[in-house]
Design an enzyme around this catalytic site. Structure first.
Site, PDB file in Angstrom:
ATOM      1  N   TYR A   1      -9.246  -7.084  12.532  1.00 51.36           N
ATOM      2  CA  TYR A   1      -8.473  -6.619  11.254  1.00 51.36           C
ATOM      3  C   TYR A   1      -8.489  -7.668  10.205  1.00 51.36           C
ATOM      4  O   TYR A   1      -8.348  -8.937  10.378  1.00 51.36           O
ATOM      5  CB  TYR A   1      -7.083  -6.216  11.553  1.00 51.36           C
ATOM      6  CG  TYR A   1      -6.365  -5.730  10.214  1.00 51.36           C
ATOM      7  CD1 TYR A   1      -6.648  -4.384   9.827  1.00 51.36           C
ATOM      8  CD2 TYR A   1      -5.799  -6.569   9.707  1.00 51.36           C
ATOM      9  CE1 TYR A   1      -5.947  -3.693   8.814  1.00 51.36           C
ATOM     10  CE2 TYR A   1      -5.029  -6.018   8.274  1.00 51.36           C
ATOM     11  CZ  TYR A   1      -5.249  -4.797   7.942  1.00 51.36           C
ATOM     12  OH  TYR A   1      -4.760  -4.143   6.691  1.00 51.36           O
TER      13      TYR A   1
ATOM     14  N   SER B   1     -13.153  26.380 -26.781  1.00 54.96           N
ATOM     15  CA  SER B   1     -13.401  25.143 -27.660  1.00 54.96           C
ATOM     16  C   SER B   1     -12.221  24.904 -28.595  1.00 54.96           C
ATOM     17  O   SER B   1     -11.803  26.329 -29.190  1.00 54.96           O
ATOM     18  CB  SER B   1     -14.771  25.095 -28.182  1.00 54.96           C
ATOM     19  OG  SER B   1     -14.758  24.285 -29.378  1.00 54.96           O
TER      20      SER B   1
ATOM     21  N   LYS C   1     -16.876  29.786 -28.218  1.00 52.63           N
ATOM     22  CA  LYS C   1     -17.219  29.297 -26.846  1.00 52.63           C
ATOM     23  C   LYS C   1     -16.506  29.609 -25.912  1.00 52.63           C
ATOM     24  O   LYS C   1     -15.355  30.029 -25.958  1.00 52.63           O
ATOM     25  CB  LYS C   1     -17.128  27.815 -27.272  1.00 52.63           C
ATOM     26  CG  LYS C   1     -17.958  27.072 -28.209  1.00 52.63           C
ATOM     27  CD  LYS C   1     -19.295  26.793 -27.740  1.00 52.63           C
ATOM     28  CE  LYS C   1     -19.599  25.789 -26.451  1.00 52.63           C
ATOM     29  NZ  LYS C   1     -19.624  24.488 -26.978  1.00 52.63           N
TER      30      LYS C   1
ATOM     31  N   GLU D   1     -18.713  22.541 -14.512  1.00 58.44           N
ATOM     32  CA  GLU D   1     -19.121  21.508 -14.733  1.00 58.44           C
ATOM     33  C   GLU D   1     -18.409  20.178 -14.274  1.00 58.44           C
ATOM     34  O   GLU D   1     -18.758  18.986 -14.050  1.00 58.44           O
ATOM     35  CB  GLU D   1     -19.043  21.157 -16.520  1.00 58.44           C
ATOM     36  CG  GLU D   1     -19.919  21.939 -17.100  1.00 58.44           C
ATOM     37  CD  GLU D   1     -19.518  22.127 -18.718  1.00 58.44           C
ATOM     38  OE1 GLU D   1     -19.660  21.120 -19.573  1.00 58.44           O
ATOM     39  OE2 GLU D   1     -18.732  23.030 -18.864  1.00 58.44           O
TER      40      GLU D   1
ATOM     41  N   ASN E   1      -1.923  -2.818  13.029  1.00 57.77           N
ATOM     42  CA  ASN E   1      -3.477  -2.428  13.298  1.00 57.77           C
ATOM     43  C   ASN E   1      -3.845  -1.480  13.879  1.00 57.77           C
ATOM     44  O   ASN E   1      -4.883  -0.607  13.411  1.00 57.77           O
ATOM     45  CB  ASN E   1      -4.241  -3.961  13.853  1.00 57.77           C
ATOM     46  CG  ASN E   1      -3.854  -4.963  12.637  1.00 57.77           C
ATOM     47  OD1 ASN E   1      -3.094  -4.757  11.668  1.00 57.77           O
ATOM     48  ND2 ASN E   1      -4.087  -6.234  13.153  1.00 57.77           N
TER      49      ASN E   1
ATOM     50  N   THR F   1     -39.987  26.925  -9.389  1.00 53.28           N
ATOM     51  CA  THR F   1     -40.303  25.736  -8.689  1.00 53.28           C
ATOM     52  C   THR F   1     -40.547  24.913 -10.018  1.00 53.28           C
ATOM     53  O   THR F   1     -41.077  25.595 -11.028  1.00 53.28           O
ATOM     54  CB  THR F   1     -41.418  25.536  -7.976  1.00 53.28           C
ATOM     55  OG1 THR F   1     -42.614  25.844  -8.711  1.00 53.28           O
ATOM     56  CG2 THR F   1     -41.141  26.496  -6.675  1.00 53.28           C
ATOM     57  N   HIS F   2     -39.937  23.489 -10.100  1.00 48.23           N
ATOM     58  CA  HIS F   2     -40.301  22.771 -11.400  1.00 48.23           C
ATOM     59  C   HIS F   2     -39.301  23.272 -12.591  1.00 48.23           C
ATOM     60  O   HIS F   2     -39.531  23.253 -13.794  1.00 48.23           O
ATOM     61  CB  HIS F   2     -41.619  22.216 -11.686  1.00 48.23           C
ATOM     62  CG  HIS F   2     -42.363  21.860 -10.655  1.00 48.23           C
ATOM     63  ND1 HIS F   2     -42.801  20.885 -10.237  1.00 48.23           N
ATOM     64  CD2 HIS F   2     -43.256  22.866  -9.663  1.00 48.23           C
ATOM     65  CE1 HIS F   2     -43.601  20.665  -9.204  1.00 48.23           C
ATOM     66  NE2 HIS F   2     -43.986  22.056  -9.029  1.00 48.23           N
TER      67      HIS F   2
ATOM     68  N   SER G   1       0.691  -1.211   0.068  1.00 48.60           N
ATOM     69  CA  SER G   1      -0.022  -0.004  -0.110  1.00 48.60           C
ATOM     70  C   SER G   1       0.845   1.401   0.106  1.00 48.60           C
ATOM     71  O   SER G   1       0.337   2.396  -0.137  1.00 48.60           O
ATOM     72  CB  SER G   1      -0.840   0.037   1.300  1.00 48.60           C
ATOM     73  OG  SER G   1      -0.199  -0.297   2.519  1.00 48.60           O
TER      74      SER G   1
ATOM     75  N   LYS H   1      -8.230   3.288   2.314  1.00 51.05           N
ATOM     76  CA  LYS H   1      -7.444   4.659   2.052  1.00 51.05           C
ATOM     77  C   LYS H   1      -7.577   5.454   0.812  1.00 51.05           C
ATOM     78  O   LYS H   1      -7.645   6.738   0.963  1.00 51.05           O
ATOM     79  CB  LYS H   1      -5.776   4.401   2.247  1.00 51.05           C
ATOM     80  CG  LYS H   1      -5.578   3.920   3.586  1.00 51.05           C
ATOM     81  CD  LYS H   1      -4.166   3.561   3.866  1.00 51.05           C
ATOM     82  CE  LYS H   1      -4.133   2.961   5.345  1.00 51.05           C
ATOM     83  NZ  LYS H   1      -4.969   1.597   5.185  1.00 51.05           N
TER      84      LYS H   1
HETATM   85  N1  ARG Z   1      -1.331  -1.623   5.328  1.00 53.99           N
HETATM   86  C1  ARG Z   1      -2.048  -1.952   6.135  1.00 53.99           C
HETATM   87  C2  ARG Z   1      -3.419  -1.230   5.964  1.00 53.99           C
HETATM   88  O1  ARG Z   1      -3.544  -0.579   5.371  1.00 53.99           O
HETATM   89  C3  ARG Z   1      -1.643  -1.918   7.505  1.00 53.99           C
HETATM   90  C4  ARG Z   1      -1.937  -2.743   8.627  1.00 53.99           C
HETATM   91  C5  ARG Z   1      -1.552  -4.047   8.152  1.00 53.99           C
HETATM   92  N2  ARG Z   1      -1.982  -5.050   9.270  1.00 53.99           N
HETATM   93  C6  ARG Z   1      -1.746  -6.336   9.006  1.00 53.99           C
HETATM   94  N3  ARG Z   1      -2.091  -7.116   9.803  1.00 53.99           N
HETATM   95  N4  ARG Z   1      -1.347  -7.036   7.896  1.00 53.99           N
HETATM   96  O2  ARG Z   1      -4.281  -1.975   6.251  1.00 53.99           O
END
Ligand code: ARG
Length: 462
Positions: free
Chosen positions: A317, A277, A283, A290, A110, A155-156, A23, A325
């Protein structure tokens, strides 16, 4: 150095698995928070005698120098170190040696990751409140210039009754005010500290969670370790509020697009907020509103995405949670970008008061007022409605508006008409008599603006 968790493994991780599970490409946005959490944790470990204070100090120094390296863009994050937590821990050990390995005593990734996200959202929530206030200030600014400017209220999307343009703009002020309240209220829940929950069950070390909460400025600690590491409802709440904010931005954007069309010409957006445009030289496109309208979709997607991730997850977890994220970052960044543009776009737009005036002079949005006029002269409302319907039909057929009808014509429909009818039907009068609290009469709109100004300055002081 091999993997921090490599001890029980006999084989290298498959490269694709490494990439798939990592990640770091996105959670590096939590670097600052991760270090802040670690600094507080290690301070507490030292104070509680869980590790020697001398070691805690070495770790703190190491973390602070990594923090500096981050600012100076001297850190290279590695996919093989999976996430921000292990990247930083590894950097620390490389920097200060094996003593760095003591940092992770009594905690788990965690509770660590949950803490990072609480810290991140706390900062972002507060910043977003300020950005919302910039938009509110811009609305107040335009409203003050346009208390006496009349536009048809719809309205409408059919012309209904004339309103002050300021009144229309201020409607959005109040939407954003409630959005602000929602964000500020959510801080109560963001300010629960997960750290100290361990992987799921707590820890065998004599930690002091309150001390960590104090160091990090949290109001309280999660009372249940399993809840603490599994909870993502603080993010769901943020994504919901974010979606509501974008809904408000989107509705307003839609109005800006309509108002700036050739057909309406109520406003003109500043050149610096429009684009051209590539083929049609005439334009001037309202790309910004938008896109604001369009970007609303992704914030809904982020909310539904996380709701779906969570709905079938057993405690505690699960790696699924790593999917919390990107949507959160995306909604934060979408909101920041949108609010930053919205404020100056409102400030710089031109309000075409003359066009609005012409439109108001050429419509039937004063029709309710003749009905009320006849009611005041004693006619039951239903009968009055019927009479006015006929007058409107007659006017349309004669290619006239209500103020163009002669006194004799009015009299043919009802002997109750007197010559004050012309004053009653004047758009300014129509607006001015809607003087109930919260109504569109200039007096009420001014009161509303005063109220709004007080709210914005009060919360800035907060
Ligand atoms: N990168 C993990 C997450 O965002 C961190 C927690 C990882 N925990 C584990 N037991 N693998 O969730």
């Amino acid at each position: 150095m091999s993997k921090l968790w490599g001890g029980r493994f006999t084989k290298e991780t498959n490269k694709l698995v490494e990439e798939f599970t990592a990640s770091i490409s996105f959670d590096q946005k939590l670097a600052k928070e991760d270090i802040a959490g670690s600094l507080a944790h290690v301070q507490m470990l030292g104070e509680c005698g869980i590790i020697p204070m001398e070691d805690a100090n070495k770790i703190k120094d190491g973390l602070l120098s990594i923090k500096k390296m981050l600012v100076d863009h001297e850190v290279e994050f590695l996919v093989e170190d999976e996430d921000i937590h292990m990247n930083i821990e590894k950097l620390l050990i490389e920097k200060i040696g094996p003593v760095g390995g003591k940092l992770h005593t009594g905690r788990s990734r965690n509770d660590q990751v949950a803490t990072d996200m609480h810290l991140y959202l706390r900062t972002k929530t507060t910043e977003l409140v300020k950005l919302l206030e910039d938009v509110q200030q811009a609305l107040i600014g335009q409203a003050k210039e346009n208390v006496q400017t009349l536009i048809p209220g719809y309205t409408h999307l059919q012309r209904a009754q004339p309103v002050s343009f300021a009144h229309h703009l201020m409607a959005y002020f109040w939407m954003f005010e409630r959005d602000k309240e929602r964000l500020l209220d959510s801080l109560k829940r963001i300010n629960w500290l997960p750290l100290g929950s361990g992987a799921l069950a707590g820890t065998t070390f004599p930690i002091n969670r309150e001390r960590v909460a104090e160091l990090l400025g949290f109001e309280t600690v999660y009372p249940n370790s399993m809840d603490a590491v599994s909870d993502r409802d603080f993010i769901l709440e943020f994504l919901s509020i974010g979606s509501i904010i974008m809904t408000h931005i989107s509705r307003f954007s839609e109005e800006l697009v309509i108002w700036s069309s050739q057909e309406f010409q109520f406003i003109e957006l500043d050149d610096s907020f429009c684009t051209g445009s590539s083929i049609m030289p005439q334009k001037k496109n309202p790309d910004v509103p938008e896109l604001l309208r369009g970007k609303t979709g992704r914030t809904y997607g982020n909310l539904i995405g996380l709701l779906t991730v969570l709905k079938g997850l057993p405690l505690a977890y699960n790696k699924d949670l790593q999917e919390d994220k990107e949507g959160m970052f995306d909604t934060v960044e979408t909101l920041e970008g949108s609010l930053k543009l919205l404020a100056p776009m409102i400030e710089t737009m031109t309000v075409n008061k003359d066009v609005m005036r012409k439109v108001i002079n050429n419509d039937f949005s004063n029709a309710t007022d003749i009905a009320d006029y006849l009611v005041r002269k004693g006619l039951p409302f239903r009968e009055a409605h019927e009479v006015i319907g006929k007058i409107v039909l007659f006017a349309i057929q004669s290619n006239k508006f209500l103020l163009d009808l002669t006194f004799e014509e009015f009299q043919e429909f009802s002997p109750l008409f007197e010559d004050d009818i012309y004053t009653v039907l004047a758009p300014e009068h129509v607006v001015a008599v809607r003087n109930s609290f919260g109504g569109t009469a200039p007096d009420q709109v001014m009161k509303q603006i005063k109220l709004a100004e007080n709210l914005v300055t009060r919360s800035i002081r907060r």
